[in-house]
Scaffold this motif. Structure first.
Motif, short mmCIF file in Angstrom:
data_model
loop_
_atom_site.label_atom_id
_atom_site.label_comp_id
_atom_site.label_asym_id
_atom_site.label_seq_id
_atom_site.Cartn_x
_atom_site.Cartn_y
_atom_site.Cartn_z
N UNK A 106 31.17 31.19 40.49
CA UNK A 106 32.19 30.14 40.68
C UNK A 106 31.49 28.79 40.77
N UNK A 107 32.16 27.76 40.25
CA UNK A 107 31.63 26.40 40.32
C UNK A 107 32.60 25.49 41.05
N UNK A 108 33.64 26.10 41.62
CA UNK A 108 34.64 25.32 42.34
C UNK A 108 35.20 26.17 43.48
N UNK A 109 36.28 25.72 44.08
CA UNK A 109 36.85 26.44 45.23
C UNK A 109 37.80 27.55 44.77
N UNK A 110 37.29 28.42 43.92
CA UNK A 110 38.06 29.55 43.43
C UNK A 110 37.68 30.82 44.19
N UNK A 111 38.37 31.93 43.90
CA UNK A 111 38.17 33.17 44.64
C UNK A 111 37.91 34.33 43.69
N UNK A 112 36.68 34.44 43.17
CA UNK A 112 36.36 35.63 42.38
C UNK A 112 36.35 36.85 43.30
N UNK A 113 36.97 37.92 42.89
CA UNK A 113 36.97 39.12 43.72
C UNK A 113 35.55 39.65 43.86
N UNK A 114 35.32 40.36 44.95
CA UNK A 114 33.97 40.85 45.26
C UNK A 114 33.43 41.72 44.13
N UNK A 115 34.28 42.56 43.59
CA UNK A 115 33.86 43.47 42.53
C UNK A 115 33.51 42.72 41.25
N UNK A 116 34.16 41.58 41.04
CA UNK A 116 33.98 40.81 39.81
C UNK A 116 32.61 40.13 39.75
N UNK A 117 32.06 39.79 40.90
CA UNK A 117 30.81 39.01 40.93
C UNK A 117 29.64 39.74 40.29
N UNK A 118 29.33 40.98 40.69
CA UNK A 118 28.25 41.69 39.99
C UNK A 118 28.60 42.06 38.56
N UNK A 119 29.90 42.22 38.26
CA UNK A 119 30.31 42.50 36.89
C UNK A 119 29.93 41.34 35.98
N UNK A 120 30.07 40.12 36.48
CA UNK A 120 29.66 38.93 35.71
C UNK A 120 28.18 39.03 35.35
#
Length: 266
Positions: free
Chosen positions: A87-101
């Motif tokens: 994320x580069x702003x005040x967004x909310x990537x889900x926890x599972x999504x972060x390592x998927x990226x």
């Protein structure tokens, strides 16, 4: 005449040796040298999830500020490394999504940046976690706090296959984690804590292990960095300041630089 003929045959054999035995050169010596090309920087929490709360600060804001500075320093000084942000702003990537990226981008490194908190307001210092179960009971509070982010997500029970962050029994699944990247993760974590202690003058609480969900699924060396305790007034003030954020980000950048140099030299 015979001697001249024998000499020619011998010369021909010497010339042929590299071609005959070339196929027997080990694959390891023929493999291209490893180069760290991509790194994913994860600013913990965000959006509807503020993370830990200090008297004047929100964890999500400090994490993002430091994460963006780390990326900036890498882009300026390591132009051969691509920086990808969860994320580069005040967004909310889900926890599972972060390592998927990180996995989808075939990253070589995953760095998750957080800020700590504790009921004891005198607690302070940095600590860097790698995936593992050592001293699980001692670290259970912080592990639960970070993993409980999933409770803010829709359909979390389905998405996380019944994983309950507050249940010690749920962490049995983490015993199945791969050890493939453990050594390199510890190497980076050691660099981070050394930089915090020796270059920034922070108290280092050391390198630790914990079953953090965000460290479980990345298919590359991964660390979770705790910058300090927002529950400690003095440390919160430091982490809220531009100077403090620049110092911490610089330390993380130097750690990544030193790690890169070390593994590429092997």
């Amino acid at each position: 005449m015979e001697r001249s003929k024998s000499k020619k045959i011998l010369t021909s054999l010497i010339i042929l040796i590299p071609f005959v035995f070339g196929g027997f050169i080990s694959n390891e010596s023929m493999m291209p040298a490893f180069r760290m090309k991509k790194i994913v920087i994860d600013a913990g929490h965000g959006g509807k999830d503020p993370g830990n709360l200090g008297s004047k600060s929100k964890e999500k804001n400090i994490n993002l500020a430091v994460a963006l500075l780390v990326g900036k320093y890498i882009e300026e000084n390591l132009p051969d490394v691509e920086v990808i942000y969860t994320r580069k702003d005040d967004s909310f990537p889900e926890l599972k999504e972060r390592p998927i990226i990180a996995n989808n981008n075939k990253a070589d490194l995953f760095v998750s940046i957080h800020s700590n908190s504790a009921p004891n307001r005198s607690a302070y210092g940095t600590e860097t976690f790698v995936m593992g179960m050592k001293h699980f009971d001692a670290n259970f509070d912080i592990v639960t706090r970070e993993n409980s982010v999933i409770l803010l997500e829709d359909n979390y029970k389905e998405n996380y296959e019944g994983f309950e962050p507050n249940s010690p029994e749920s962490y049995m699944m983490f015993n199945l984690m791969s050890k493939a990247h453990f050594e390199n993760s510890v190497t980076l974590a050691d660099h981070v804590e050394t930089q915090f202690k020796d270059r920034v003058g922070r108290k280092s609480r050391g390198v630790k292990q914990g079953p953090f969900y965000v460290l479980w699924t990345p298919s590359m060396p991964s660390v979770l960095i705790e910058l300090g305790f927002l529950s400690n007034t003095e440390e919160e003030r430091f982490l809220m300041s531009q100077k403090g954020q620049e110092y911490m980000a610089s330390a993380i950048y130097r750690s990544i630089r030193d790690y890169k140099e070390q593994i590429e030299a092997n």
